[in-house]
Design a protein around this motif. Structure first.
Motif, PDB file in Angstrom:
ATOM      1  N   TYR A  67      -7.004   7.592  -1.315  1.00  9.43           N
ATOM      2  CA  TYR A  67      -6.753   6.995  -2.370  1.00  9.43           C
ATOM      3  C   TYR A  67      -6.933   7.369  -3.569  1.00  9.43           C
TER       4      TYR A  67
ATOM      5  N   ASP B 187       0.761  -1.101  -0.169  1.00  8.36           N
ATOM      6  CA  ASP B 187       0.020   0.171  -0.054  1.00  8.36           C
ATOM      7  C   ASP B 187       0.659   1.012  -0.014  1.00  8.36           C
TER       8      ASP B 187
ATOM      9  N   TYR C  97     -11.795   5.883   2.773  1.00  2.00           N
ATOM     10  CA  TYR C  97     -10.932   5.462   1.440  1.00  2.00           C
ATOM     11  C   TYR C  97     -10.920   6.474   0.358  1.00  2.00           C
TER      12      TYR C  97
END
Length: 713
Positions: A607, A313, A603
């Motif tokens: 991201y 990640d 999220y």
């Protein structure tokens, strides 16, 4: 997977949520048996009609979840058949003799049945059924045909996994947790008084989930039950979600699973580790600990190694999912696919423990290959299908027997997913679920189309679905139909939407612009922190190619798309007026409100745009289609599921309201009871939605001019 913003098992989710949210958003199937065909409605039909219509959606069936027996002789699979009386797809389990192709019904006559799993010796099949009401775990003995319900659980069991000795079955299940409380209502309510409902209080980051609505506080846990019934025993505890799939060590002492058991699991939705659970002591050992998701652990048949998938990640919205192998104690992890530029979408150990079968997408098509532990590769099956019915997504599933027979779902652009089998040779069909429909209906031909993007010359691939009666050399109106995800891919697969549009005389262009999967990691990452962006140029380039081929009429262009495709549809009409009309379906219009109201709260901001909304509002606004609404001159329909929590209804309403205020022709279509992933789940609504879009395009087949419209008022 987290990397897919708008695609799901149905390939329509804005983001594939982590195991924790998936467990909360899953709901048991409640279909009823004995589906009725639309073709059986007597005088409702006046005669043969070779044109594919919305009515025909009720006659469709498709295969999923093929599970081959250990000896490779029999396949249990889930048949999904639309039922006109309940307006739903009904799930049943069927058995196929691999040698003869003979099919026999197995479960699902008195309630939906799904998730079949063979016992280690092949004598029994465990499955989930809604017979009698709620979804419960059942086992059927093949020699006697007797079936027994093992559980009476408050929520649906998942991730069924037989113990190696066949005496017990592990599964996951949601365990409710008390909701938080603050204060109390007055205590002096008179007898018989009708007071309002109590306050709804939550402290969850994601307190709603698409397809499930409001989340009941609780956690997914692992349970064990005797294969002959009895009370299930809880094996894991604590305020974390312990997810499947579950994998037993050969000696039956350990169950491997994946979970994010870190204190910040709610705000770090990508993280996950492989854990080992001692079934006797209930002790837990974490086997992986890198920053990134490690999931899907499967122990090798000899018990020496564990395979799993994941990636590092580094804050990007897309990474290739790599296939890893480590020793059973968690040591010596290594990637088997680091040098292979594809994403591992599913895998299964070879019975010899020396190789792993893996499913992957390549240029819009799905295949299975066997990767040896030494790195050598052998193709095992191609032509997998099953990404959904309404749009031509990649997808499908497979299983492998001990003697290397591969069972999988496969199909074509004019044939929904069937059960197929391969054993070192070409795959062969074992089912023909839509024989009657395919014999009586004319479907549009699907052709591959490629072009170099005007932005940087990268090759952009797509598929044109032509009208069934298309005459070579004639120009027809074109619908650009954009996929969701955006980390997903279209391919030469069956699509009810495309065929319905084609039956009305349109060519339908299903393109894979940058950001699409199956073209390598760099191609998918081409929109990282820049979405929507240069994918616009890819889409316009492939539309121009359809015109250059002499198929698309440049004066009759239309555009639609759902989820990520809805984002790009709204973005396109803010950039150009080339399209006669548009239909944006379940779009993201404002990244600030999306990041703070969708069911992926932890999220989307970080991201997708690299920040929280208050940290970089300029970037959030610059990528929001709402910022371009003042440029829109294209009549634009707005479509959304009334219970969409992935791209919330408020996104669609914002755009509809803005178009109204800007004087652009628009209408708001809400699909009652539909979630983001389920907007096309009910056949009548799927047909009605396609019909509404076609009606909108027909209304504005002649170009609308705002100045002329205002002058005529």
């Amino acid at each position: 997977m987290i990397k897919t913003l708008f695609a799901s098992a149905s390939a329509l989710a804005l983001v594939a949520l982590p195991a924790s949210a998936q467990s909360q958003s899953s709901t048991p199937e409640t279909e009823q048996p004995d589906p009725m065909s639309a073709a059986a409605q007597g005088s409702a039909r006046t005669g043969p009609n070779r044109i594919f219509t919305g009515e025909d959606l009720f006659d469709l069936a498709y295969a999923s979840d093929p599970q081959i027996s250990p000896d490779g002789k029999t396949i249990a699979y889930v048949r999904r058949q639309n039922d006109i009386m309940t307006d739903r797809a009904v799930s049943s389990i069927w058995m196929i003799d691999v040698s003869s192709g003979e099919e026999t019904p197995f479960a699902g006559r008195s309630g939906g049945a799904f998730a079949p799993r063979w016992s280690p010796d092949g004598s029994r099949v465990a499955y989930v059924s809604t017979e009698g009401g709620s979804a419960q775990l059942w086992v059927k003995w093949l020699d006697s045909g007797e079936a027994v319900r093992l559980t009476g659980l408050p929520s649906s069991p998942g991730s069924i996994a037989w113990a190696p000795d066949g005496r017990s079955i592990a599964h996951t299940m949601m365990v409710d947790d008390p909701a938080p409380s603050l204060g109390s209502a007055p205590s002096n309510r008179p007898e018989g008084a009708e007071w309002a409902e109590g306050l709804q209080i939550t402290d969850l980051v994601n307190f709603r989930a698409d397809g499930a609505g409001e989340i009941t506080p609780g956690y997914q846990k692992i349970f064990l039950i005797s294969a002959t019934g009895g009370a299930p025993r809880q094996l894991t505890f604590g305020p974390y979600h312990d997810g499947g799939p579950l994998s037993w060590s050969p000696n039956g002492r350990t169950i491997y699973f994946s979970a994010n058991r870190n204190p910040d699991w709610q705000t770090d939705p990508v993280e996950g580790d492989v854990w080992a659970l001692d079934t006797t002591t209930l002790g837990l050992t974490r086997l992986t600990d890198r920053d990134g998701p490690d999931r899907g652990a499967q122990v090798s048949p000899d018990g020496r190694r564990i395979a799993y998938v994941g990636w590092d990640d580094v804050g990007r919205a897309y990474e290739n999912t790599e296939l890893y192998v480590m020793d059973a104690d968690g040591s010596n992890p290594r990637s088997l696919t680091a040098d292979m530029d594809f994403s591992a979408d599913g895998f299964e150990w070879d019975a010899d423990s020396r190789g792993i079968y893996v499913q992957y997408d390549d240029h819009g098509e799905t295949s299975v290959a066997r990767i040896s532990l030494d790195g050598s590769v052998r193709f095992a099956a191609t032509g997998l299908a099953g990404g959904g019915l309404d749009r031509p997504y990649t997808g499908g599933s497979f299983s492998v027997s001990e003697n290397d027979v591969v069972a999988y779902t496969g199909g074509t652009a004019t044939r929904p997913a069937e059960v197929m089998v391969a054993s070192g040779d070409e795959g062969r069909y074992l089912t023909n679920l839509n024989a009657g429909l395919l014999a009586t209906k004319s479907f549009g031909e699907v052709r591959e189309i490629n072009v170099s993007s005007s932005f940087d010359g990268q090759t952009i691939q797509g598929w044109l679905t032509l009208p069934p009666d298309y005459e070579e050399g004639t120009r027809v109106p074109l619908i650009l139909e954009i996929h969701g995800g955006p980390f997903a891919a279209y391919g030469p697969h069956f699509s009810t939407d495309n065929q319905l549009y084609a039956a009305s005389g349109y060519a339908v262009l299903s393109a894979n612009p940058r950001g699409s999967t199956s073209y390598g990691e760099a191609f998918a990452q081409g929109i990282d922190k820049d979405y929507p962006g240069n994918d616009y140029h890819d889409l316009i380039s492939i539309v121009d190619q359809a015109i250059a081929l002499g198929i698309a009429d440049p004066d009759r262009l239309f555009v639609t798309g759902g989820s990520g495709g809805g984002v790009l549809t709204s973005w396109i009409v803010g950039q150009t007026d080339r399209f006669q009309a548009a239909a944006t379906q379940k779009p993201v219009i404002n990244w600030t409100t999306q990041a703070l109201t969708a069911d992926g709260t932890g999220y989307f901001g970080l991201y997708w745009l690299g920040a929280r909304p208050w940290e970089d509002q300029e970037t959030f606004w610059a990528h929001s289609p709402l910022s371009l609404v003042g440029n829109v001159e294209t009549p634009t329909l707005v479509v959304v599921g009334a219970e969409d929590y992935r791209t919330p209804v408020s996104e669609a309403v914002q755009y509809y309201s803005a178009l109204q205020l800007a004087g652009v022709p628009t209408a708001l279509v809400r699909v009652p009871g539909a979630s983001h992933g389920g907007i096309a789940a009910r056949p009548s609504q799927s047909a009605a939605k396609a019909s509404a879009i076609l009606a909108w395009f027909e209304r504005y087949a002649e170009r609308w001019d705002q100045e002329e419209a205002e002058a005529g008022e």
